[in-house]
Design a protein around this motif. Structure first.
Motif, mmCIF file in Angstrom:
data_model
loop_
_atom_site.group_PDB
_atom_site.id
_atom_site.type_symbol
_atom_site.label_atom_id
_atom_site.label_comp_id
_atom_site.label_asym_id
_atom_site.label_seq_id
_atom_site.Cartn_x
_atom_site.Cartn_y
_atom_site.Cartn_z
ATOM 1 N N PHE A 198 -68.523 62.274 4.372
ATOM 2 C CA PHE A 198 -68.170 61.341 5.426
ATOM 3 C C PHE A 198 -68.342 59.873 5.051
ATOM 4 C CE2 PHE A 198 -67.744 65.069 7.847
ATOM 5 C CZ PHE A 198 -66.999 64.741 8.965
ATOM 6 N N PHE A 199 -68.856 59.582 3.879
ATOM 7 C CA PHE A 199 -68.902 58.200 3.421
ATOM 8 C C PHE A 199 -67.676 57.957 2.543
ATOM 9 C CE2 PHE A 199 -73.085 58.726 5.009
ATOM 10 C CZ PHE A 199 -73.520 57.461 5.374
ATOM 11 N N LYS A 200 -66.513 58.015 3.188
ATOM 12 C CA LYS A 200 -65.244 58.003 2.454
ATOM 13 C C LYS A 200 -64.727 56.598 2.169
ATOM 14 C CE LYS A 200 -62.723 58.746 6.794
ATOM 15 N NZ LYS A 200 -61.802 59.637 7.525
ATOM 16 N N ASP A 287 -69.719 54.877 6.482
ATOM 17 C CA ASP A 287 -69.340 55.940 7.403
ATOM 18 C C ASP A 287 -69.126 55.304 8.765
ATOM 19 O OD1 ASP A 287 -68.876 58.361 8.673
ATOM 20 O OD2 ASP A 287 -71.000 58.711 9.063
ATOM 21 N N GLY A 288 -68.083 55.716 9.448
ATOM 22 C CA GLY A 288 -67.813 55.155 10.761
ATOM 23 C C GLY A 288 -66.327 54.934 10.955
ATOM 24 N N PRO A 289 -65.969 54.094 11.901
ATOM 25 C CA PRO A 289 -66.872 53.290 12.742
ATOM 26 C C PRO A 289 -67.393 54.083 13.934
ATOM 27 C CG PRO A 289 -64.607 52.776 13.261
ATOM 28 C CD PRO A 289 -64.550 53.768 12.141
ATOM 29 N N PHE A 290 -68.494 53.581 14.515
ATOM 30 C CA PHE A 290 -69.093 54.147 15.711
ATOM 31 C C PHE A 290 -69.220 53.043 16.765
ATOM 32 C CE2 PHE A 290 -70.768 56.659 12.164
ATOM 33 C CZ PHE A 290 -70.487 57.950 12.582
ATOM 34 N N GLY A 291 -69.514 53.455 17.980
ATOM 35 C CA GLY A 291 -69.737 52.477 19.048
ATOM 36 C C GLY A 291 -68.638 52.527 20.092
#
Length: 414
Positions: A198-200, A287-291
């Motif tokens: 997931f750290f693509k 990894d992300g984005p989140f929020g």
């Protein structure tokens, strides 16, 4: 802050577990206390399934719980609840009458011993996790990963010492098999595959600017564009000798997706290391984005509240385009060294009539308060800052404006 879908999901899973265990038929009649002990023990295993599932940072769970910080809040609550269930299960087993204790086989005796070891393992590791603020983040992660061991023991204990045949394709057997498998795979995934899968988004640090005695801005140039929304954050891994291998969350303060900026305040060991030692051209992975902060979904009139480095998600929006709505920003900080981007905000307010900013330096004046603060109708409120601050402001605003539309992100993730 609504987490209704997430809460309903938890209630559905835990309620299903309780009902399936309650209506299941044991291999042979058992005492009521033993039956209750099995129900409680089964719910504990189900609860740990949810704990591991919530740790995966799945995007759908973030949406259901309305933000990753809420996912982690319920993750912590479920861990505590599962600990309580495990303790109650053990106490109830001690109250089972002697006539209801069947003669143990070597397999069931071994399962019982593993259950006891798993119980003490759960208690120890969860207590350590609850005191995470006293540990370095890297050490906390190590203890957190060890949770898979007692969970495995607990599953083995449930299958081989239960008075219910969980190997049969009954509703209880199917439910237990599915939740145990997903729970185990979720934990295994976080241990082995998450860091690689997931750290693509890969790249390098191509710019470093120190904005004060403890704030630094990093420019990250990526191999491919990251599709982020203003107000979101990412997890960053920095591949430089002397840095923790663990990812850390930071808000995006600007950029076009191929080149983004993050602003970091030296608050802990990792962030202090970044401020003091990070170097140009260091490889990074995201990894992300989140929020869930979404200023575009807000009303035409908005109130923004930022605490310290919590100004970063608002900067991302302001730097991307001229504002097309009425925005009043309250920016609170302690000392001028912590007033990152003050000059930018002052200049922005002068050239944009729809934007105004209030600076509150708590080293010079009383801290910001929203007691008896009347929010105009059809106004969206967005907040970002330390957890205690945003929760205090949310409580103050809600007490005087019961239908206020309030969205916030807080710093506390674990």
């Amino acid at each position: 802050m609504k987490s209704i879908k997430g809460i309903l999901f938890i209630i559905l899973i835990m309620g299903s577990s309780a009902l399936l265990w309650y209506f299941a038929t044991p291999i042979e009649p058992i005492h009521a206390v033993n039956r209750l002990s099995h129900i409680i023990g089964g719910m504990a295993i189900t609860c740990f399934f949810l704990v591991f599932l919530l740790a995966t940072r799945m995007k759908i769970l973030e949406r259901w719980f309305h933000g990753l910080e809420h996912v982690y809040f319920y993750h912590k609550c479920l861990a505590i609840f599962s600990l309580v269930l495990v303790i109650i299960h053990g106490q109830l087993q001690d109250l089972v009458p002697d006539w209801d204790k069947v003669q143990e086989t070597p397999l069931s005796e071994f399962a019982k011993e593993l259950g006891s070891i798993g119980q003490y393992g759960f208690i120890t590791l969860i207590l350590i996790a609850l005191f995470a603020k006293f540990l370095k983040y890297e050490h906390w992660r190590i203890f957190h990963r060890l949770m898979l061991i007692p969970y495995t023991f607990g599953i083995y204990h449930a299958y081989f010492s239960s008075r219910y045949d969980l190997f049969q394709p009954t509703p209880l057997g199917i439910f237990t098999a599915i939740t145990a498998t997903i729970g185990f795979m979720s934990a295994l995934y976080m241990l082995t595959m998450y860091q690689d899968m997931f750290f693509k988004y890969k790249g390098n640090i191509t710019g470093i600017e120190k904005l004060g005695s403890n704030v630094i801005e990093l420019e990250l140039t990526l191999d491919k564009k990251i599709p982020y929304r203003h107000g979101q954050f990412i997890f960053i891994k920095i591949f430089q000798d002397g840095f923790e291998k663990a990812p850390h969350p930071f808000s995006i303060s600007g950029g076009d997706g191929e080149k983004i900026f993050v602003t970091i305040k030296a608050l802990g060991d990792f962030t202090k290391n970044v401020y003091e030692s990070v170097q140009l051209n260091t490889p990074i992975a995201l990894d992300g984005p989140f929020g869930h902060l979404n200023f575009d979904n807000g009303t035409q009139q908005q109130i923004w509240i930022a605490g310290g480095i919590g100004i970063t998600p608002f900067l991302s929006y302001l730097q991307s385009q001229p504002v097309d709505r009425d925005i009043e920003l309250f920016y609170t900080y302690h000392g001028q060294d912590n007033a990152s981007y003050k000059e930018f905000l002052q200049a922005y307010a002068k050239t944009n009539q729809q934007f105004s900013v209030n600076f509150i330096d708590t080293s010079q004046t009383d801290r910001l308060s929203f007691e008896n603060f009347l929010v105009p109708e059809k106004t969206s409120i967005f907040m970002c800052g330390p957890e205690k601050m945003v929760k205090r402001f949310a409580k103050q605003l809600k007490s005087y404006n019961t239908i206020a539309d309030i969205e916030y992100e807080s710093f506390k993730i674990r």
